[in-house]
Structure formats: structure tokens, C-alpha cells
Design an enzyme around this catalytic site. Structure first.
Site, PDB file in Angstrom:
ATOM      1  N   ALA A 202      14.842 -23.478  28.475  1.00  0.00           N
ATOM      2  CA  ALA A 202      14.615 -24.056  27.143  1.00  0.00           C
ATOM      3  C   ALA A 202      13.951 -23.014  26.253  1.00  0.00           C
ATOM      4  O   ALA A 202      13.347 -22.050  26.733  1.00  0.00           O
ATOM      5  CB  ALA A 202      13.739 -25.304  27.248  1.00  0.00           C
TER       6      ALA A 202
ATOM      7  N   ASP B 267      -1.170 -31.974  21.865  1.00  0.00           N
ATOM      8  CA  ASP B 267       0.235 -31.960  21.428  1.00  0.00           C
ATOM      9  C   ASP B 267       1.058 -32.921  22.291  1.00  0.00           C
ATOM     10  O   ASP B 267       2.089 -32.563  22.845  1.00  0.00           O
ATOM     11  CB  ASP B 267       0.800 -30.540  21.508  1.00  0.00           C
ATOM     12  CG  ASP B 267       2.079 -30.375  20.678  1.00  0.00           C
ATOM     13  OD1 ASP B 267       2.333 -31.226  19.803  1.00  0.00           O
ATOM     14  OD2 ASP B 267       2.808 -29.396  20.912  1.00  0.00           O
TER      15      ASP B 267
END
Length: 620
Positions: free
Chosen positions: A25, A141
Site C-alpha cells: 500500500a 489518527d
């Protein structure tokens, strides 16, 4: 085009330890790669920060500190950090690798998720966050991209502390807010501060998104979304998903309160509320066994019945039809109530059965017998699970879904097989590249002499070219060191000359000298054995004529008794192991030397009659 082929890190070894196999990714701050830890022989995920961050010394210092803190956090729902380091321009973390999907992938595929399943995802997420909060760590986050759902059904949270490391770097000096706007708490937007309740707020937004399939705020720009986080209240999920139970509306409302003091104190407190809500859903389903359905507290259901006109009491002749009509309606209503009670008392949900490690056909039959619809998905290569054995079900085993729901079964296609490529006459670098592009790895490089392949080029591979092997298998690469002079020292002259002539070298370059060695023994050669040479080079031998005095000591000294002499069996051209055994059984000591590496004996010394127990040297 496959971007992993153009990624410069693929194929490299980070820090002399992590061999990068492919890119998994790429995000705004880092790229994630699948890599082999060659020291411990295990696959890991390596997160490599983008160069702009790696060049910032403040970030690197904070990053290392945060990595150490996260590495000390041990929890089954947290992706464990193994190691951190720097390699030139690369700053990286190595972590556990789990094949699977992110929660974002699941949301893209499925949209909204049923309330029970949403809680069963959020509960392990909150457990991970709660453990971090108890250890003094804040995630900063929390979002679906940082939640992994592994192939075996586990939930894992990643990227603890990364946002804090970036927050301390020079990257924030331009006024960039660290985090993801869609999940950012009001206090993060207005003051740039975050404590554990900011993680709680983000978890509430994630739960809202699971229940509705949408984020609560949409806007044309990130700032417009941030404005709404500060000034608006997150709507109840039931406004978009009417089937959402009130307990989950209340959980989202509590977690996303604009005032941090109104939220649960930390993720552990929110976890308690989530578990209680899950228990309430289960209790509501169990209570459906009564004849009349029950509903969560605060929800009222009104039964609407038609008004009935009673006949007048005047002394006129009655019409009996309305009476039977009313009786029929009453019976119909009673039947409807009875049906409703029966319907709500039935078990409407079922758990997805455990079909893993079963044959795909048998698994399909088992699922259909339990009332599920079944779809056979595309099989997936797997090096450990045999072909046609179930690897995964979607939803996963144990997830509760409505009866009759669709279950997708994904079976193993067995190990992926690839062909060993041709590497002959390629440079070592090109040969490695060809092997890597074929999906294989070079485990070892072996050097070998060759009179046909130039020095530094590949002679062959093991397994050989064209053989089909499992993808990811290891290959031994054989590289030429060029043509090396064979070592014939110690051989008898006639045997050495015969051997050189069979190899194409002239055998007439011979110098004889007086020497203590037995007459006819090659005592030196030029070029020396093992030296690099050209195919046309002549090999010159120096051969002993024997000593000036008699060779045997008893011939020089009469006081020494002469031993018994025995004939040495001629074992040339026999298998070297058979030759060794034959000589040892005859009472000789045996030494074996390799000159060409074959299995057959090409020379022996001495020959003829020698004293009992003499050492015989064999060349093969």
C-alpha cells in the site's frame, strides 16, 4: 502497469535484514511493503516513511521514540512493532504481517454494516485503544484505514504514535493539521490539542460510519468539514439507518460530544458501554421467544385497530351481517397478533459456520443445509493450504447474520507454480533480476570453474531452467569463475599426461629434476593448480627423477629391516567410494583429492608393489 515493478525499493534489502518483496500500500506519509526478515526467516510488513519526513531530524528522533513506546505495547488487537531503523534515506518500521483487508476496504465493498456486526468490530478496536490509553499512548489518527481485518477474522489496530511523530516535525510549520479531518475532534481543529478523548471521538465517528455507510459530515473542502465538527452535533445514525437500535444512537452521541468532558473518559470506558450495548441487543433477541415481541426501552409501538360502528338500539329488525363481519375482523386481528408473536419469537439470525479447512464442495453443502445462500468466490493461491480447501468465508466464521444471507466461500488454488527462468550467460545482477521477476528468490550463490562460460556470468541454476516450482521458492545460482588450471601435482607422470590430453591440453611439456619424491611423480606445474587460465594455455609439469640415493630407507641403511611389499589394486575408473573401500580393506591408508569433481577415479599414486600400510592418493 504493476507499480511494484517500478518501485525502487522492491528487490532491495533494508538494513541488511529486510528483503523487500512487493509493495502492499501507499499512503500520504508512508508506503507499506511485504518483506522477508532474512535473519529470522519470517514475513513482515515494513512501513517506510516518505523521504520528506526521513530528511527531517526532528521527525526521526520523535519517530524512534514513539516506535520504542509502541513496541512495548502488547495486546492481541494491536499490530506488534518488531523493529525500527534507518537505512540511508529510508526510515522504517517492521511490524507483524497479516493478510487481510482494512476496514475501509470492507466499507467500500459492503456499505453499512448491521448493528451487531458493527459492535463486534468496534469492541476489539476499543480494547486496543483502551490498552494504549492505559499505557499513556494516544493514537491520534483512528480511522477505518488503520483497522485491519485479518483473513482469520481478527481485528488489529495499526499506526500508534505515527501522527505524534509527524506533529513534532517541521512538516507542521505550514499550519497543516495532523490527523484525518473526517475523524478529527473539535478540540484538535480549534486548538491542535489531543488527549485520549480525541481517540474516543474518532472511534464514535467510525462507529457512525459503520452503521450508516457514510461519514457524518461532507464538504467541498477539508476546512468546511472541520468547521462542521466544531459547530454541529453528529446526527443520530438512525436518521440514515432507521434499523439502528437506540442504544447505538446513544453510544455515538456520547462518544462524539463536542465537549470532551461529556465523552467517556477513555476508550476503556467506551468499551464498557459498547459491550453493554451488545449485551442489550442479544437480550432483545432472546426476549423474542415470548408470544408478543418486546422492544428496547423508550420505544413504543402502537397497534392501530379499525373503529367499529355498533348497531342502533331501536326496535327494528336487526341485520346480522355486521355482527359476523365484526367477528371475522376480530378473528383476523387475533390471527395477525398470533402471527406477529410467532414471527418475532423465531430465531432470525444465525452464525456463519466454521467452514475453514474443509473441501469446498462439502463446505458448500454444509452451508446450504443451514439455510445460507452460497457463492463460490475466485480461488486464491496459497502455499500452505491444499487446492480446493476453504481458506476464507465472507462474512467470517462466527459473525451473526440474518438467516438466508449470502456466504461467499473462497478456496485455495494450491501453491502458485512458476517456471525457473534461463539465466545462462547472464551477469549475476541480471540473473538475480530474472529470478526475482519470476517470483523466486536467490538463496545462495555458488562459484564454479567453466571452460565455456566467461568469468562472472551465470552457468546454471538449481533447480534447472524450465522446472516448475512453487512461487517464492529458493534458487541456487551458479556463477563462473572462468577456466581454472587442473591440479595434477602428486599424480604419476603417465596418468597426468593422459588426463591432460583428455581435457585438450598438450601433455608434452615436461621437465625432469632430481627430487626426494618417488620417480615419475609430478611435483610442480605451471600455471599452478586453481589458477585462472585461457583454454589455449599450455600446462608444463615438473617430474621427479627420484633422489640421488636409493629411494627406500632400508636400501640406504642396511640396519633397517625391509617391510613386506604388497601390490596396490588398480582402482582407476571405479566409483571413488568403492575404490576407497577396496583399498582400505586391503590395508592401505587412503587420501582423496578432487580435480574434476566426477564420481570416477582418474588417477592413483603410488601404483605397483609398495610396503603394507602405504598411503594411496586417489584423484577424481
Amino acid at each position: 502497469m504493476d507499480t511494484t515493478l517500478t518501485d525502487p525499493l522492491v528487490g532491495q534489502t533494508l538494513d541488511g535484514r529486510y528483503r523487500v518483496e512487493s509493495r502492499i500500500a501507499r499512503g500520504g506519509m508512508a508506503s507499506v511493503y511485504l518483506a522477508l526478515d532474512i535473519r529470522l526467516d519470517r514475513m513482515v510488513a515494513v512501513k517506510v516513511m516518505h523521504r520528506s519526513l526521513a530528511e527531517d531530524p526532528q521527525f526521526v528522533r520523535r519517530f524512534i521514540g514513539e516506535a520504542k513506546s509502541v513496541a512495548s505495547l502488547s495486546h492481541p488487537n494491536v499490530v506488534h512493532v518488531f523493529d525500527q531503523g534507518t537505512d540511508g534515506d529510508h526510515v522504517y518500521l517492521s511490524m507483524e504481517y497479516f493478510p487481510g483487508k482494512t476496514l475501509r476496504d470492507v466499507l467500500r465493498e459492503r456499505g453499512r454494516i448491521p448493528a451487531r456486526e458493527a459492535l463486534e468490530i468496534m469492541i476489539p478496536v476499543l480494547a486496543a485503544l483502551g490498552a494504549a490509553h492505559q499505557a499513556g499512548l494516544i493514537h491520534r489518527d483512528v480511522k477505518p484505514e488503520n483497522v485491519l481485518l485479518t483473513e482469520d477474522g481478527r481485528v488489529k489496530v495499526v499506526d500508534f504514535g505515527l501522527a505524534r511523530a509527524i506533529e513534532a516535525s517541521n512538516q507542521t510549520k505550514s499550519g497543516i493539521m495532523i490527523g484525518t479531518i473526517a475523524y478529527m475532534s473539535p478540540e484538535q481543529v480549534t486548538a491542535g490539542v489531543a488527549d485520549v478523548r480525541a481517540d474516543v471521538y474518532a472511534a464514535g465517528i467510525v462507529l457512525y460510519e459503520l452503521l450508516t455507510g457514510h461519514q457524518p459530515y461532507q464538504g467541498e473542502s477539508p476546512m468546511s468539514v472541520a468547521y462542521r465538527h466544531v459547530h454541529d452535533s453528529v446526527p443520530a445514525p438512525s436518521a440514515l439507518a432507521p434499523e439502528t437500535p437506540p442504544a447505538l444512537d446513544a453510544l455515538v452521541r456520547s462518544a462524539t460530544a463536542k465537549d470532551p468532558a461529556q465523552r467517556p473518559n477513555d476508550a476503556a470506558a467506551m468499551l464498557v458501554a459498547a459491550v453493554e450495548a451488545h449485551r442489550g441487543l442479544a437480550a432483545a433477541r432472546v426476549s423474542g421467544q415470548h408470544s408478543v415481541p418486546t422492544f428496547p426501552p423508550g420505544v413504543q409501538h402502537t397497534t392501530v385497530q379499525p373503529s367499529l360502528d355498533l348497531p342502533p338500539a331501536a326496535p327494528v329488525k336487526r341485520n346480522l351481517r355486521p355482527v359476523w363481519f365484526v367477528a371475522g375482523l376480530a378473528l383476523l386481528m387475533l390471527a395477525g397478533i398470533a402471527f406477529s408473536g410467532w414471527y418475532f419469537s423465531q430465531e432470525r439470525y444465525a452464525k456463519v459456520p466454521d467452514l475453514l479447512k474443509q473441501n469446498v464442495k462439502l463446505a458448500e453443502q454444509a452451508a446450504r443445509k443451514l439455510g445460507f445462500q452460497v457463492k463460490i468466490g475466485e480461488p486464491r493461491f496459497d502455499g500452505k493450504v491444499a487446492k480446493d480447501i476453504v481458506l476464507e468465508t465472507q462474512p467470517a466464521e462466527g459473525v451473526e447474520v440474518e438467516k438466508g444471507s449470502l456466504v461467499t466461500i473462497i478456496a485455495s488454488a494450491g501453491p502458485e507454480m512458476v517456471v525457473v527462468p534461463k539465466v545462462e550467460n547472464s551477469s549475476e545482477a541480471d540473473a538475480r533480476l530474472k529470478i526475482s521477476e519470476a517470483g523466486l528468490t536467490v538463496s545462495r550463490v555458488r562459484k564454479s570453474a567453466s571452460d565455456k562460460i566467461a568469468r562472472g556470468l551465470a552457468i546454471r541454476s538449481d533447480p534447472v531452467v524450465g522446472k516448475r516450482v512453487r512461487k517464492g521458492s529458493s534458487v541456487v545460482l551458479v556463477i563462473s569463475v572462468g577456466l581454472l588450471a587442473p591440479d595434477v601435482t602428486g599424480m604419476m607422470r603417465d596418468q597426468a599426461q593422459q588426463f591432460l590430453q583428455t581435457k585438450g591440453y598438450p601433455g608434452d611439456c615436461v621437465n625432469e629434476v632430481t627430487d626426494d619424491a618417488a620417480p615419475g611423480t609430478v611435483i610442480a606445474q605451471e600455471p599452478a593448480g586453481g589458477a585462472e587460465m585461457e583454454p589455449t594455455t599450455k600446462i608444463c609439469m615438473t617430474v621427479s627423477k627420484g633422489p640421488d640415493t636409493p629411494f627406500w630407507p632400508w636400501e640406504r641403511d642396511p640396519s633397517i629391516a625391509a617391510p613386506d611389499f604388497v601390490n596396490v589394486p588398480d582402482v582407476r575408473f571405479k566409483d571413488v567410494n568403492d575404490a576407497r573401500r577396496e583399498l582400505e580393506s586391503a590395508g592401505f591408508e587412503v587420501k582423496v583429492r578432487k580435480v574434476v569433481g566426477g564420481r570416477r577415479v582418474i588417477s592413483q599414486n603410488p601404483v605397483g608393489a609398495v610396503p603394507q600400510g602405504t598411503r594411496i592418493t586417489l584423484w577424481h
